[in-house]
Design a protein around this motif. Structure first.
Motif, short mmCIF file in Angstrom:
data_model
loop_
_atom_site.label_atom_id
_atom_site.label_comp_id
_atom_site.label_asym_id
_atom_site.label_seq_id
_atom_site.Cartn_x
_atom_site.Cartn_y
_atom_site.Cartn_z
N SER A 168 31.08 45.09 -1.24
CA SER A 168 30.79 46.04 -0.17
C SER A 168 29.58 46.92 -0.52
CB SER A 168 32.01 46.90 0.16
OG SER A 168 32.36 47.77 -0.88
N TRP A 191 26.51 44.70 -0.04
CA TRP A 191 26.30 44.54 1.40
C TRP A 191 25.62 45.77 1.99
CZ3 TRP A 191 28.96 47.34 5.32
CH2 TRP A 191 28.91 46.80 6.61
N GLY A 218 30.87 36.01 -2.74
CA GLY A 218 30.43 36.82 -1.60
C GLY A 218 29.18 37.60 -1.92
N SER A 231 32.26 36.85 10.19
CA SER A 231 31.49 38.09 10.06
C SER A 231 30.80 38.48 11.35
CB SER A 231 30.44 37.93 8.95
OG SER A 231 31.06 37.80 7.69
N SER A 232 30.79 39.78 11.61
CA SER A 232 30.08 40.34 12.76
C SER A 232 29.68 41.76 12.40
CB SER A 232 30.97 40.33 14.00
OG SER A 232 32.01 41.30 13.88
N ASP A 233 29.08 42.49 13.36
CA ASP A 233 28.71 43.87 13.05
C ASP A 233 29.93 44.78 13.00
OD1 ASP A 233 29.29 43.80 15.74
OD2 ASP A 233 27.59 45.03 16.36
N GLU A 280 33.84 42.34 8.47
CA GLU A 280 33.25 41.69 7.30
C GLU A 280 34.37 41.29 6.36
OE1 GLU A 280 30.22 39.92 5.65
OE2 GLU A 280 29.83 41.34 7.30
N VAL A 281 34.25 40.10 5.79
CA VAL A 281 35.19 39.66 4.76
C VAL A 281 34.50 39.83 3.41
CG1 VAL A 281 36.64 37.81 3.88
CG2 VAL A 281 36.25 38.02 6.35
#
Length: 425
Positions: free
Chosen positions: A14, A17, A36, A354-356, A359-360
């Motif tokens: 995270s 990201w 990831g 995943s999208s806005d 999240e994985v």
């Protein structure tokens, strides 16, 4: 800027990201990372316990900043050694990281600064600890003094459980971490997590969160590193946050600065909301896991800019902006966790999720021959935004229903306390 991120869990994914969004970032490396993190960073086969190897890597690659995710390298003094080599690093010094590395150290800070916390005793022999437990009675909390990977704390509801926990510490169940034991008063109330950034002088409030430590629904089963979290924490209202800053956070920062060991980095206060007000349960000296995941989903500000303000002593003029929405993280763990579990089981179905708003984050994964494999106990962190905790939870569990991993499990009730509040409001 070229960055090196230290760590391999969901917290670090995270962070990677969020850092990858910064316009100031030109290259991100991660050591050792996971499958990831590899989506946004170049993974490095680097032994982070070898501080000279980390220093040599940073010089070879022209690294401008090292961001240390987990607690062990902080307690081991990685930041000290990087700074001594002329390299910039985010995180507390070895001395300041004792707030997490030694529970007895933190209790001493609380005593010195008058910080509200549970009554306690500290012991280096089993007989003395037994005598204290028998005097105080149960329920009572037994803690190994040092780092024990989140497993050195026992909330003993009976005298026998307390004595068994003391024996486990002194018989080496937690290694050197259990050479000294802190035994605390059992506090009644609701737990919450509060995070700030510090530059050694100033503290900038970040966000609140609550997590679920028990393995199974209904907060049953053994303690884990965390099976889910949500942010914000409804129990921590504005007036309570102001109280925590005044009575807990600021006295801690002032005390460490006065000792000549200023705290720079993330300070994570584990709190109990008691009838007498907030009390400190423990400090961590880094972002929580999985609390970091929900915080990064809600953060609107540039994470790299905030980190640089901490490192460079500019937090007095910094601010952090957050989405008004709630975020929730559901941890998918390998069957058997936190006990024995198998590694190497295959996971499918992640790519389209995943999208806005979802999240994985990967916590314990690796890629092998094009397949995504589980490589740890806590494996995936399915993290979603919503207008409410309920809406965020629905989105997270809908995504989980699409993940094909028969060898994993998750709790089905993450966020239940906040959702009860929403329903009653």
């Amino acid at each position: 800027m070229k960055l090196l991120l230290i760590g391999s869990g969901g917290r670090e994914h995270s962070l990677a990201w969020a850092l990858a969004k910064s316009p100031r970032l030109t290259k991100l490396y991660a050591a050792p990372g996971n499958a990831g993190i590899a989506q946004v960073a170049e993974l490095c086969d680097l032994d982070v316990s070898n501080h000279q190897a980390v220093i040599d890597f940073c010089r070879a690659k022209g690294i401008d900043l090292v961001v240390v995710g987990p607690e062990a390298p902080l307690v081991a003094g990685l930041v000290d050694d990087l700074e001594a080599a002329g390299l910039k690093a985010f995180g507390p010094s070895r001395a300041a990281a004792q707030l997490e590395g030694s529970k007895a150290f933190t209790k001493g800070v609380c005593d010195e600064a008058g910080i509200p916390t549970a009554g306690y005793g500290r012991f280096d022999t089993r007989d003395a600890a037994f005598a204290y437990v028998r005097e105080k009675g149960a329920p009572i909390v037994v803690k190994a003094d040092g780092l024990a990977a989140g497993k050195g704390v026992v909330v003993a509801m009976t005298l026998q459980e307390a004595e068994d926990a003391v024996t486990a510490c002194f018989e080496g169940s937690f290694g050197a971490a259990g050479a000294e034991v802190v035994i605390e008063e059992f506090l009644q109330g609701e737990e919450a997590s509060f995070f700030v950034l510090s530059d050694g002088t100033h503290a900038l409030p970040l966000a609140t969160a609550q997590d679920h430590k028990r393995a199974f629904d209904g907060d049953e089963g053994p303690n884990t590193g965390g099976m889910g979290a949500y942010s914000p924490a409804p129990v921590l209202t504005g007036p309570l946050i102001a109280d925590v800053m005044k009575t807990i956070i600021e006295p801690t920062i002032e005390t460490l600065a006065g000792r000549g060991t200023p705290f720079k980095g993330v300070l994570y206060a584990g709190l109990m909301m008691t009838e007498d007000g907030p009390k400190l349960i423990e400090y961590n000296t880094r972002f929580g896991d999985p609390e970091c995941q929900v915080m990064m989903m809600r953060l609107k500000s540039d994470l790299l800019e905030l980190i640089l303000a901490s490192v460079d002593g500019r937090l007095a003029t910094a601010s952090a902006q957050w989405r008004d929405e709630a975020a929730i993280c559901v941890v998918m763990a390998a069957d058997g966790y936190p006990g024995n579990y198998d590694k190497g089981t295959e996971i499918r179905g992640l790519d389209p999720l995943s999208s806005d708003r979802l999240e994985v984050f990967h916590a314990g994964t690796k890629r092998e021959g094009g397949r995504l494999l589980a490589n740890g106990g806590r494996v995936l962190n399915v993290t979603a935004l919503g207008s409410s905790v309920l809406e965020a939870r629905q989105a997270a569990y809908e995504a989980i229903s699409k993940i094909d991993w028969p060898d994993g499990f998750c709790r089905s009730d993450i966020g239940w306390r906040a959702i009860e509040r929403e329903n009653n409001s």
